[in-house]
Write an enzyme that holds these catalytic residues in place. Structure first.
Site, PDB file in Angstrom:
ATOM      1  N   GLU A   1       2.405   5.087  -4.071  1.00 35.15           N
ATOM      2  CA  GLU A   1       2.290   5.994  -5.238  1.00 35.15           C
ATOM      3  C   GLU A   1       3.560   6.793  -5.488  1.00 35.15           C
ATOM      4  O   GLU A   1       3.727   7.239  -6.622  1.00 35.15           O
ATOM      5  CB  GLU A   1       1.107   6.941  -5.034  1.00 35.15           C
TER       6      GLU A   1
ATOM      7  N   ASP B   1      -9.202   3.791  -2.100  1.00 34.70           N
ATOM      8  CA  ASP B   1     -10.106   4.322  -1.069  1.00 34.70           C
ATOM      9  C   ASP B   1     -11.351   4.956  -1.690  1.00 34.70           C
ATOM     10  O   ASP B   1     -11.499   6.183  -1.746  1.00 34.70           O
ATOM     11  CB  ASP B   1      -9.355   5.322  -0.189  1.00 34.70           C
TER      12      ASP B   1
ATOM     13  N   ASP C   1       0.843  -1.198   0.000  1.00 34.41           N
ATOM     14  CA  ASP C   1       0.000   0.000   0.000  1.00 34.41           C
ATOM     15  C   ASP C   1       0.883   1.255   0.000  1.00 34.41           C
ATOM     16  O   ASP C   1       2.109   1.164   0.139  1.00 34.41           O
ATOM     17  CB  ASP C   1      -0.884  -0.048   1.257  1.00 34.41           C
TER      18      ASP C   1
HETATM   19  C1  GLC Z   1      -4.737   3.286   2.807  1.00 31.71           C
HETATM   20  C2  GLC Z   1      -5.332   2.098   2.073  1.00 31.71           C
HETATM   21  C3  GLC Z   1      -6.411   1.472   2.892  1.00 31.71           C
HETATM   22  C4  GLC Z   1      -5.871   1.080   4.247  1.00 31.71           C
HETATM   23  C5  GLC Z   1      -5.241   2.281   4.951  1.00 31.71           C
HETATM   24  C6  GLC Z   1      -4.542   1.898   6.236  1.00 31.71           C
HETATM   25  O1  GLC Z   1      -5.670   4.298   2.918  1.00 31.71           O
HETATM   26  O2  GLC Z   1      -5.792   2.478   0.817  1.00 31.71           O
HETATM   27  O3  GLC Z   1      -6.956   0.370   2.238  1.00 31.71           O
HETATM   28  O4  GLC Z   1      -6.871   0.561   5.034  1.00 31.71           O
HETATM   29  O5  GLC Z   1      -4.292   2.888   4.090  1.00 31.71           O
HETATM   30  O6  GLC Z   1      -3.516   1.017   6.013  1.00 31.71           O
END
Ligand code: GLC
Length: 847
Positions: free
Chosen positions: A461, A534, A458
């Site tokens: 980007e 998200d 995650d």
């Molecule tokens: C980011 C991710 C989300 C996750 C959060 C905490 O916003 O896109 O899916 O729950 O981080 O890790």
């Protein structure tokens, strides 16, 4: 969107985010803005802007400085006349008044165009593409006004004064008209005509409807920190445009990882305009000529998905976060108690110790190995999140070792770059360095040893809080070529997933690694899957989802899905039920929700919604053999698992904009309800004949029909002639080791045969690459008054499974012969005596 609405939403999002990350992080985030300005002033990257002697002062004016280039935007200069032409082994090198180009035919259907300011053309390097072994035979024809480059499939006409390129099929049908190139300051651009009737698709992850023409797109990765329909760009940047015109499909890969933009008939309705901030313009042009051919070629160029482990096709339950082992156990137990099939539980960042990657919180997850072993015993797989940000903390092994081994990104003065994410200030590995990728991959060892099955990458980007990323001047290895963040931003996520994938392949050599990622660039499918980030709990966002997934699939990245119910917000029971049942027919089937949102497990919305969830979970499990075959098609030919109606007939005008329906695999048409308070919908049935999946009604295709769709019903239609291989309901995908299948036959009205496939293997290891797989070709047709099903098998006969039961829809069999011998069976469910047969003949009678 109006500015007022934009800012109201931004402020609301900011408030929401501040609540989520807490006060310290808010301060760090606020401080990062001025820091970024200071970096910009201290390490300028824009050409022509000298390093400031007074960085602090310059930082104060950074806003103005940043806008300056835009205010003084240079007028676009065309590349001018063609001056000299040189032959290259596969094409031509063209020197023009203001630029140097190469045009090569790398396949009969594949051209690569490159442009730089002046020769020589730099050695080819790309993170998107695989090496191409050129097979095309190229002919060159020189005339006074123009030259031509020809392959068996393409004719490229190059006009000399001024330079202009037109591409036709060998038969002379236009594919690209009036392509011109040039420079806007130091930025290369390209323009071409957009003929009437041409439509655009793909372009990776876009919060827009399926048909993309008429808008401008930003080609860069970005964390929008929650998004709504119309936000652009998003996390994944795949600069691959699919054009469909008069039924012909072409692909244009604008392979520059630098920030670029594509105007697809927005400023001028009949022009496409592409521009990149990188030093080189590069276009890979592919002719399909049909969509399946195009996806096959594009994924030969950028790579195909690896077959994932079968369990990843099951249902995944996630939440930010299941904060303790006890909660995880409770959630898991509840799934089994309520007989709601579930394959995987996801652990979001809170399993870590203070958000330090590759650690466990000793208080809340004191015995990860014990927890995971227990979950495994109940048939669950465990997926854990890993972010790129490594907490700045000398007592944290990953940080200390990363510093020791020189793995983190630096600024031009050699100091380590750091910025705020979940754990506070973080360093970031340079994933463009093979040495760092190997180092990173090794850190997975601990997670693998305690039994974690899958991984979630995650914030890549890469994200710094406050919708920001690294300063442009941050330095990268770029496989030894050297570069900065301008070049690396869009490929950071791709290379992170690569590091994870390669590390896991080394750690568990015979198991299929599974990593899914929020960010990526063209070619991400080689290393991982993805999800759409998200999203928001609202009806328009549900309606947007199929279009997003379809365009991702047309961009080569098909194993993808959405957060069911919307990440931010709280879905109503109705919205959740519709979202859940829709998502059961998308490749990645996962519920996830943000912190501070109400619980989101299928039972929290009451018994009616729970029953709906169970219905679609059961159906997903039943469909598993069919779905796994669709994944195999994607892994072998690049065919998307979820396909737009366009796939059936790219020339059909009624299919061009249809994005509230899709084909799952070869034969199942899915038409979910995506709007509130309705129990009916209209749907388009493609040409041919179809059966209603729920009640077997035969329906003539090529028409729009109405279908009742109460809350518990997703309208589904099966193509007449299809054989749908269905498995048993299981609580997780490998609960039964060799389940007997049912072959559901939907008799075709005419003699024309319809082919169905069934692929199987052990679902877990790489043994399929060594021949341990089973591939069955089933062909159903009418032969006079008989219905004939022929079967051809390749691979390991044991993996074909036990003898199937054949289920006839809309008819029953009055007589049945297997390989010429009368079976003495009648009815609509025929248990075959053997798994190995070639020809089944049935005398059908109407129900
Ligand atoms: C980011 C991710 C989300 C996750 C959060 C905490 O916003 O896109 O899916 O729950 O981080 O890790």
């Amino acid at each position: 969107m109006s500015r007022l609405r934009y800012w109201t939403r931004r402020l609301r999002d900011l408030g929401e985010n501040a609540r989520r990350i807490g006060p310290t992080q808010v301060i760090l985030t606020l401080a990062y803005g001025p820091r970024l300005a200071w970096y910009r002033a201290r390490f300028p990257t824009r050409p022509g802007r000298p390093a400031s002697v007074r960085p602090r002062l310059a930082a104060a004016f950074h806003l103005l400085l940043d806008r300056l280039p835009r205010m003084t935007r240079p007028t676009p200069q065309p590349v001018g006349d063609l001056q000299t032409v040189t032959n290259l082994p596969q094409g031509l090198a063209l020197t023009c008044t203001a630029g140097y180009l190469t045009l090569e035919a790398l396949g009969e259907h594949h051209l690569r165009l490159r442009m730089v300011r002046r020769p020589p053309m730099p050695a080819y390097f790309s993170y998107a593409t695989l090496p191409v072994s050129t097979t095309a035979t190229v002919d060159r024809v020189e005339e006074d006004e123009a030259l031509e480059l020809r392959t068996a499939a393409l004719r490229v006409c190059i006009r000399r004064r001024p330079l202009q390129i037109d591409i036709h099929t060998a038969a002379g049908e236009p594919l690209i008209s009036c392509l011109t190139l040039g420079w806007e300051g130091e930025m290369p651009w390209l323009e071409q005509a957009l003929p009437e009737g041409l439509e655009g698709y793909g372009l990776g992850e876009r919060a827009f409807p399926l048909a993309l023409r008429g808008r401008r797109y930003s080609l860069i990765t970005r964390d929008p920190e929650t998004y709504r329909p119309g936000d652009d760009p998003l996390y994944i940047n795949i600069p691959f445009l699919v054009t469909v015109h008069e039924g012909r499909a072409c692909g244009l890969l604008f392979d520059s990882s630098y920030r670029s933009d594509l105007d697809l008939g927005h400023t001028q309705p009949d022009r496409l305009r592409y521009r990149t901030t990188g030093p080189e313009l590069r276009l890979d042009f592919l002719l399909g000529p049909d969509l399946p051919g195009l996806l096959e070629r594009y994924t030969a160029l950028t790579g195909r998905m690896n077959l994932p482990p079968r369990w990843t096709l099951g249902y995944h339950q996630s939440r930010w976060s299941y904060e303790t082992a006890a909660i995880v156990r409770r959630v898991a137990a509840e799934f089994r108690r309520r007989r709601l099939p579930c394959d995987a539980i996801h652990l979001d960042i809170d399993y870590m110790d203070g958000f330090r990657c590759f650690t466990w919180n000793p208080q809340t997850f004191p015995d990860p190995a014990g927890l995971i072993a227990d979950l495994h015993r109940q048939g669950f797989r465990v997926v854990a999140m890993v972010d790129p940000g490594i907490k700045v903390d000398p007592n944290y092994a990953v940080c200390a070792d990363g510093i020791r081994q020189d793995c983190f990104l630096k600024l031009p003065d050699g100091s380590l770059f750091h910025g705020p994410v979940w754990p506070g200030e973080c360093y970031f590995p340079d994933f463009t360095d093979p040495r760092v990728r190997a180092w990173w991959g090794e850190w997975y060892r601990g997670l693998v040893e305690v039994g974690v099955d899958g991984f979630w990458n995650d914030m890549n980007e890469p994200t710094i809080f406050g919708q920001r990323t690294f300063p442009e001047a941050v330095q990268y290895h770029v496989e030894g070529h050297g570069g900065d963040h301008r070049q690396a931003q869009s490929v950071y996520g791709l290379q992170m997933v690569r590091a994870s994938f390669e590390g896991l392949s080394r750690l568990r050599p015979d198991r299929r690694p599974w990593v899914f990622s929020r960010s990526g660039y063209a070619g991400l499918q080689r290393y991982g899957s993805s999800w759409t980030g998200d999203n928001t709990s609202a009806w328009p966002d549900l309606a947007l989802t199929p279009a997003m997934l379809l365009n991702l699939g047309l961009s080569g990245l098909s194993f993808t899905g959405c957060d069911i119910g919307g990440f931010v917000g709280a879905p109503t029971p109705e919205l959740f039920a519709r979202w859940f049942s829709m998502a059961a027919f998308t490749p990645f089937f996962r519920t996830h929700a943000a912190k501070n949102t109400p619980w989101r497990e299928p039972w929290v919305f009451g018994p009616e919604v729970e029953a709906i969830a169970r219905r679609y979970l059961n159906l997903r499990m039943r469909l598993l053999p069919y779905l796994y075959t669709a994944f195999w098609q994607c892994a072998t030919r690049g065919t998307p698992i979820m396909r737009p109606l366009l796939w059936e007939d790219a020339a059909h005008p009624a299919y061009r904009h249809r994005d509230d329906q899709w084909l799952l695999g070869d034969h199942l048409l899915v038409s979910p309800v995506l709007t509130p308070a309705t129990d009916r919908r209209e749907l388009m049935l493609p040409a041919g004949h179809w059966y209603d999946f729920w009640d077997d009604t035969p329906v003539a295709g090529g028409a729009i029909i109405g279908r009742a769709a109460p809350l518990d019903t997703v309208p589904l239609h099966v193509r007449a002639g299809a054989v749908l291989p269905l498995g048993p309901v299981q609580q997780y995908s490998d609960e039964l080791p060799h389940p007997a299948l049912e072959f559901h036959l939907y008799p075709p009205p005419a003699a024309e045969p319809v082919v169905s496939w069934l692929y199987n293997d052990d679902g877990e290891t790489l043994a399929y690459r060594r021949g341990a797989y089973s591939l069955t070709r089933l062909e159903l047709r009418r032969d006079g008054d008989r219905l004939v099903l022929t079967r051809e098998h390749e691979g390991d006969p044991d993996l074909a499974g036990p003898a199937p039961t054949v289920v006839l829809h809309g008819a029953y069999a009055a007589a049945v012969a297997l390989d010429g011998a009368d079976l003495g069976l009648t009815g609509s469910a025929l248990a075959l005596p053997t798994a190995h047969w070639q020809r089944l003949e049935m005398l059908p009678a109407r129900d």
